[in-house]
Design an enzyme around this catalytic site. Structure first.
Site, mmCIF file in Angstrom:
data_model
loop_
_atom_site.group_PDB
_atom_site.id
_atom_site.type_symbol
_atom_site.label_atom_id
_atom_site.label_comp_id
_atom_site.label_asym_id
_atom_site.label_seq_id
_atom_site.Cartn_x
_atom_site.Cartn_y
_atom_site.Cartn_z
ATOM 1 N N ALA A 14 0.676 -1.150 -0.128
ATOM 2 C CA ALA A 14 0.555 0.361 0.108
ATOM 3 C C ALA A 14 0.939 0.945 -0.006
ATOM 4 C CB ALA A 14 -0.731 -0.600 1.111
ATOM 5 N N THR A 15 2.427 1.825 1.043
ATOM 6 C CA THR A 15 2.522 2.460 1.317
ATOM 7 C C THR A 15 4.229 2.873 -0.354
ATOM 8 O OG1 THR A 15 3.080 2.526 3.471
ATOM 9 C CG2 THR A 15 3.752 4.224 2.619
ATOM 10 N N ASN A 97 10.305 -7.133 10.884
ATOM 11 C CA ASN A 97 10.732 -6.543 9.872
ATOM 12 C C ASN A 97 12.618 -5.880 9.965
ATOM 13 O OD1 ASN A 97 8.123 -6.156 9.711
ATOM 14 N ND2 ASN A 97 7.705 -4.221 10.224
ATOM 15 N N LEU A 120 10.930 3.395 6.160
ATOM 16 C CA LEU A 120 9.699 3.416 6.324
ATOM 17 C C LEU A 120 9.077 2.698 7.127
ATOM 18 C CD1 LEU A 120 6.502 5.376 5.524
ATOM 19 C CD2 LEU A 120 6.189 2.781 5.381
ATOM 20 N N HIS A 177 8.735 7.395 16.904
ATOM 21 C CA HIS A 177 7.255 7.845 15.982
ATOM 22 C C HIS A 177 6.592 6.413 16.596
ATOM 23 C CE1 HIS A 177 5.172 8.217 12.296
ATOM 24 N NE2 HIS A 177 5.143 6.667 12.154
HETATM 25 N N1 APR Z 1 11.553 -8.315 -0.067
HETATM 26 C C1 APR Z 1 10.336 -6.764 -0.754
HETATM 27 N N2 APR Z 1 9.072 -7.048 -0.097
HETATM 28 C C2 APR Z 1 8.650 -7.234 1.145
HETATM 29 C C3 APR Z 1 9.601 -8.597 1.924
HETATM 30 C C4 APR Z 1 11.034 -8.937 1.672
HETATM 31 N N3 APR Z 1 11.700 -9.220 1.650
HETATM 32 N N4 APR Z 1 8.960 -9.340 2.476
HETATM 33 C C5 APR Z 1 7.741 -7.826 3.127
HETATM 34 N N5 APR Z 1 7.606 -7.370 1.465
HETATM 35 C C6 APR Z 1 6.912 -6.738 1.054
HETATM 36 C C7 APR Z 1 5.212 -7.039 0.604
HETATM 37 O O1 APR Z 1 5.269 -8.156 0.185
HETATM 38 C C8 APR Z 1 4.257 -6.405 0.566
HETATM 39 O O2 APR Z 1 3.741 -5.754 -0.704
HETATM 40 O O3 APR Z 1 6.092 -5.541 1.261
HETATM 41 C C9 APR Z 1 4.841 -4.892 1.389
HETATM 42 C C10 APR Z 1 4.044 -4.017 3.201
HETATM 43 O O4 APR Z 1 3.526 -3.571 1.671
HETATM 44 P P1 APR Z 1 1.916 -3.533 2.801
HETATM 45 O O5 APR Z 1 1.821 -5.087 3.222
HETATM 46 O O6 APR Z 1 0.622 -3.062 2.173
HETATM 47 O O7 APR Z 1 2.812 -3.133 3.994
HETATM 48 P P2 APR Z 1 2.348 -0.498 3.726
HETATM 49 O O8 APR Z 1 1.055 -0.280 4.675
HETATM 50 O O9 APR Z 1 2.480 -0.826 2.591
HETATM 51 O O10 APR Z 1 3.141 -0.324 4.765
HETATM 52 C C11 APR Z 1 4.812 -1.012 4.842
HETATM 53 O O11 APR Z 1 5.502 0.403 6.670
HETATM 54 O O12 APR Z 1 4.037 1.179 7.856
HETATM 55 C C12 APR Z 1 5.159 0.271 8.486
HETATM 56 O O13 APR Z 1 4.123 -1.518 9.525
HETATM 57 C C13 APR Z 1 4.379 -1.203 8.066
HETATM 58 O O14 APR Z 1 6.071 -2.587 7.853
HETATM 59 C C14 APR Z 1 4.916 -2.094 6.964
HETATM 60 C C15 APR Z 1 5.237 -0.913 6.041
#
Ligand code: APR
Length: 309
Positions: A14-15, A97, A120, A177
């Site tokens: 999403a982000t 994370n 982020l 944060h």
């Molecule tokens: N390598 C690449 N991408 C990854 C990995 C990895 N090892 N592990 C997870 N991801 C990707 C997921 O597949 C997902 O598409 O990271 C993305 C995270 O996106 P969302 O689940 O939609 O989370 P989002 O709301 O974007 O938040 C991102 O910011 O606020 C923080 O805690 C939250 O860690 C989260 C991050």
């Protein structure tokens, strides 16, 4: 010859996708979107790229599951991670994370050794520390996002209470944060007028409290972490670095003696420019603010000590 900036956004969730889209709309450079999920970064990037003729943008957007296409990026934006679920604290996400951030930054930093990294992934103050260790970059080239978002929430609520344009409100939020962030009312202005002169204390106290729980408020409503304002915050930081703007922006910066703190990343006002953090700005605290900042720093040190980097 290739002259446009190159931006890598790691995490196409999403982000990450929102950030990439905002960066594309600002035409700041070519964008590479990376994610572990097969097809997702490729599909989202293609979709964004196909909007370029309509938006009149001369950039390229590419999606990938591996890191080769990210080589020689000017900036790496790290949003990969697990999102916070309702009832989950930011610290619960810590170990999961940290592993993700370490792994993705290690790979990407090798291919873009001169880049600036903006993190982020939450808890962002701790993850900035992890990203610096994984990259081995000088501290000024690794920055975390928190303050732009926290301050934007603070500014939005102040603007609402005053019924004025949000862009005319300047304010900043320091510290971790998390729930211990420090929104500084004393350094908040509307059109140059201190907000303390325009709003009663109880209103300001309520706004400070709403700012502290701003992330949770959005999460509670849509059962998903916020991503529009976080995306805007990242895009603003990327723009400040790529255009060497020397913006005065609250960011998660490495402290090496500033504010009496050593070896920690925490939210402070900074000057952001082409080198990343050009300078950490030190402001005077009242006794109460100093205590809040210390508490906030402690809330970053605790999870950091659990990770052993
Ligand atoms: N390598 C690449 N991408 C990854 C990995 C990895 N090892 N592990 C997870 N991801 C990707 C997921 O597949 C997902 O598409 O990271 C993305 C995270 O996106 P969302 O689940 O939609 O989370 P989002 O709301 O974007 O938040 C991102 O910011 O606020 C923080 O805690 C939250 O860690 C989260 C991050």
């Amino acid at each position: 010859m290739f002259t446009r900036h190159k931006i890598t956004v790691i995490g196409a969730g999403a982000t990450g996708a929102t950030t990439a889209h905002l960066l594309a709309l600002k035409e700041l450079g070519d964008i590479v979107l990376v994610d572990v999920a097969e097809g997702i970064p490729q599909g989202k990037a293609l979709d964004m790229w196909e909007s370029c003729p309509i938006e009149g943008l001369s950039i390229k957007v590419l999606g990938s599951n591996d890191y080769e296409p990210t080589a020689n990026s000017d900036i790496l934006v790290v949003t990969a991670g697990m999102p916070r679920k309702p009832g989950m604290s930011r610290d619960d996400l810590l170990k999961v994370n940290a592993d993700i951030v370490y792994q993705v930054v290690e790979k990407a930093a090798k291919l873009s050794p001169d880049s600036v990294i903006v993190v982020l992934t939450n808890p962002a103050d701790v993850m900035a520390y992890v990203a610096q260790k994984a990259s081995g970059f000088p501290h000024h080239r690794v920055i975390g996002q928190a303050g732009v978002l926290d301050s934007a929430r603070f500014r939005t609520f102040l603007a609402e209470a005053l019924n004025v344009a949000p862009k005319d409100v300047t304010a900043f939020v320091m510290g971790g944060h998390g729930d211990d962030m420090v929104p500084l009312v004393r350094y908040s202005y509307v059109g140059g007028i201190p907000v303390e002169k325009l709003l009663p204390k109880d209103t300001l106290d309520a706004i400070v409290q709403r700012t502290r729980t701003g992330g949770g408020e959005v999460l509670g409503l849509m059962k998903q972490s916020a991503f529009y304002a976080p995306g805007s915050s990242l895009a603003e930081m990327v723009k400040a670095v790529l255009n060497d703007e020397r913006r005065v922006i609250p960011a998660i910066c490495y402290l090496n003696g500033e504010y009496g703190e050593q070896d920690i990343y925490v939210g402070v006002p900074s000057i952001l420019g082409g080198r990343g953090v050009e300078k950490v700005l030190e402001v005077d605290f009242t006794g109460d603010e100093a205590q809040q900042f210390k508490k906030s720093v402690a809330s970053v040190r605790k999870p950091l000590s659990m990770l052993q980097y």
